[in-house]
Design an enzyme around this catalytic site. Structure first.
Site, mmCIF file in Angstrom:
data_model
loop_
_atom_site.group_PDB
_atom_site.id
_atom_site.type_symbol
_atom_site.label_atom_id
_atom_site.label_comp_id
_atom_site.label_asym_id
_atom_site.label_seq_id
_atom_site.Cartn_x
_atom_site.Cartn_y
_atom_site.Cartn_z
ATOM 1 N N GLU A 248 0.859 -1.243 0.041
ATOM 2 C CA GLU A 248 -0.011 -0.077 0.201
ATOM 3 C C GLU A 248 0.744 1.261 -0.073
ATOM 4 O O GLU A 248 0.586 2.262 -0.744
ATOM 5 C CB GLU A 248 -1.098 0.046 1.263
ATOM 6 C CG GLU A 248 -2.125 -1.109 1.128
ATOM 7 C CD GLU A 248 -3.074 -0.705 0.019
ATOM 8 O OE1 GLU A 248 -3.147 0.402 -0.390
ATOM 9 O OE2 GLU A 248 -3.952 -1.710 -0.403
ATOM 10 N N GLU B 61 1.806 1.481 -3.439
ATOM 11 C CA GLU B 61 0.864 2.068 -4.315
ATOM 12 C C GLU B 61 0.575 3.536 -4.268
ATOM 13 O O GLU B 61 0.340 4.155 -5.165
ATOM 14 C CB GLU B 61 -0.185 0.723 -4.287
ATOM 15 C CG GLU B 61 0.059 -0.645 -4.985
ATOM 16 C CD GLU B 61 -0.988 -1.361 -4.699
ATOM 17 O OE1 GLU B 61 -0.949 -2.537 -4.974
ATOM 18 O OE2 GLU B 61 -2.232 -0.998 -4.045
ATOM 19 N N GLU B 62 0.032 3.717 -3.128
ATOM 20 C CA GLU B 62 -0.567 5.068 -2.940
ATOM 21 C C GLU B 62 0.524 6.105 -2.866
ATOM 22 O O GLU B 62 0.119 7.221 -3.142
ATOM 23 C CB GLU B 62 -1.267 5.129 -1.789
ATOM 24 C CG GLU B 62 -2.600 4.117 -1.483
ATOM 25 C CD GLU B 62 -3.307 4.149 -0.389
ATOM 26 O OE1 GLU B 62 -2.984 4.863 0.536
ATOM 27 O OE2 GLU B 62 -4.508 3.340 -0.308
ATOM 28 N N HIS C 13 -13.202 -1.824 10.603
ATOM 29 C CA HIS C 13 -11.977 -2.680 10.339
ATOM 30 C C HIS C 13 -10.963 -2.424 11.486
ATOM 31 O O HIS C 13 -10.904 -1.606 12.358
ATOM 32 C CB HIS C 13 -11.594 -1.893 8.997
ATOM 33 C CG HIS C 13 -11.074 -0.357 9.173
ATOM 34 N ND1 HIS C 13 -10.267 0.217 9.927
ATOM 35 C CD2 HIS C 13 -11.922 0.553 8.316
ATOM 36 C CE1 HIS C 13 -10.417 1.494 9.797
ATOM 37 N NE2 HIS C 13 -11.189 1.867 8.932
ATOM 38 N N ARG D 19 -2.542 10.895 -7.144
ATOM 39 C CA ARG D 19 -2.349 11.406 -5.460
ATOM 40 C C ARG D 19 -1.193 12.715 -5.513
ATOM 41 O O ARG D 19 -0.448 12.659 -6.432
ATOM 42 C CB ARG D 19 -2.228 10.296 -4.708
ATOM 43 C CG ARG D 19 -3.424 9.332 -4.710
ATOM 44 C CD ARG D 19 -2.840 8.266 -3.719
ATOM 45 N NE ARG D 19 -3.868 7.196 -3.600
ATOM 46 C CZ ARG D 19 -4.714 7.155 -2.732
ATOM 47 N NH1 ARG D 19 -5.074 8.094 -1.627
ATOM 48 N NH2 ARG D 19 -5.603 6.093 -2.626
ATOM 49 N N LYS E 202 -8.598 12.748 8.559
ATOM 50 C CA LYS E 202 -8.466 11.305 9.254
ATOM 51 C C LYS E 202 -7.877 11.269 10.708
ATOM 52 O O LYS E 202 -6.758 10.851 10.965
ATOM 53 C CB LYS E 202 -7.493 10.637 8.278
ATOM 54 C CG LYS E 202 -8.248 10.057 6.872
ATOM 55 C CD LYS E 202 -9.108 9.085 7.063
ATOM 56 C CE LYS E 202 -9.472 8.541 5.677
ATOM 57 N NZ LYS E 202 -10.733 7.388 5.949
#
Length: 202
Positions: A117, A120-121, A142, A165, A183
């Protein structure tokens, strides 16, 4: 002594050393927990929201309690852990810490998911550091396993999978401030990292 796991070839680690627990600061129990299994598999999302490209088959899995299994990396610039890499959310609403679902083949070692991740991000490549713990979000349903990553390089846009991004280095204080707006749950990752830093150094 075994070398720490390197994110350049994550699949090799899965194929040739699936039971390894030699990563820096990783207690054995941090990787595998009894309530994690592969009995609940959700249909994959094939379309990448960022690039608009079709993504490979990626099934989501739930643990025995029905929580979605996730993993994330707090990507730091150096071992001093004074700056952290944040990326823009898929909806463009603010900054986040890179993370996502654990795939079925990664269920026995969520650190693989965290490394994937981060790459990828955020296009982040580096050495995996210590395990920060499992963070349960009952509101979102989660549980996320979180690790520290010491970033060695950032992939150029042509290689960065989700290059639509944005990514940016923040001080820990700045990161907490911007995450609190978008967040707030991710602030807990940074707080845990700061709390455990003294034990990891030396």
């Amino acid at each position: 002594m075994n070398k720490p796991y390197n994110s350049y070839n994550p699949l090799l680690f899965v194929l040739f050393n699936p039971q390894s627990q030699t990563m820096m600061g990783n207690p054995p129990q941090a990787i595998v927990t009894p309530h994690w299994n592969q009995t609940h598999i959700k249909p994959p999302k094939l379309l990448c929201k960022i690039t608009g490209k079709i993504k490979p088959f990626q099934a989501s899995i739930n643990d025995a309690d029905g929580f979605r299994m996730r993993a994330a990396c707090v990507c730091v610039r150096t071992v001093k852990e004074q700056e952290v890499l944040l990326v823009s959310s898929s909806g463009g609403r603010g900054w986040i810490i890179p993370g996502g679902k654990v795939e079925p083949r990664e269920a026995d070692n969520p650190s693989i998911s965290a490394i994937r991740e981060a790459r990828e991000e955020g296009g982040a490549v580096g050495q995996l550091g210590r395990y920060l713990g499992e963070f349960e979000n009952t509101e979102k349903g989660h549980r996320t396993r979180v690790f520290v990553m010491y970033v060695e390089s950032l992939e150029p846009e042509e290689l960065w999978e989700e290059s639509n991004r944005e990514r940016k280095w923040f001080t820990i204080r700045e990161a907490k401030e911007v995450l609190q707006k978008n967040k707030p749950f991710h602030v807990k990752y940074l707080e845990r990292m700061v709390q455990t830093k003294s034990n990891a150094v030396g």
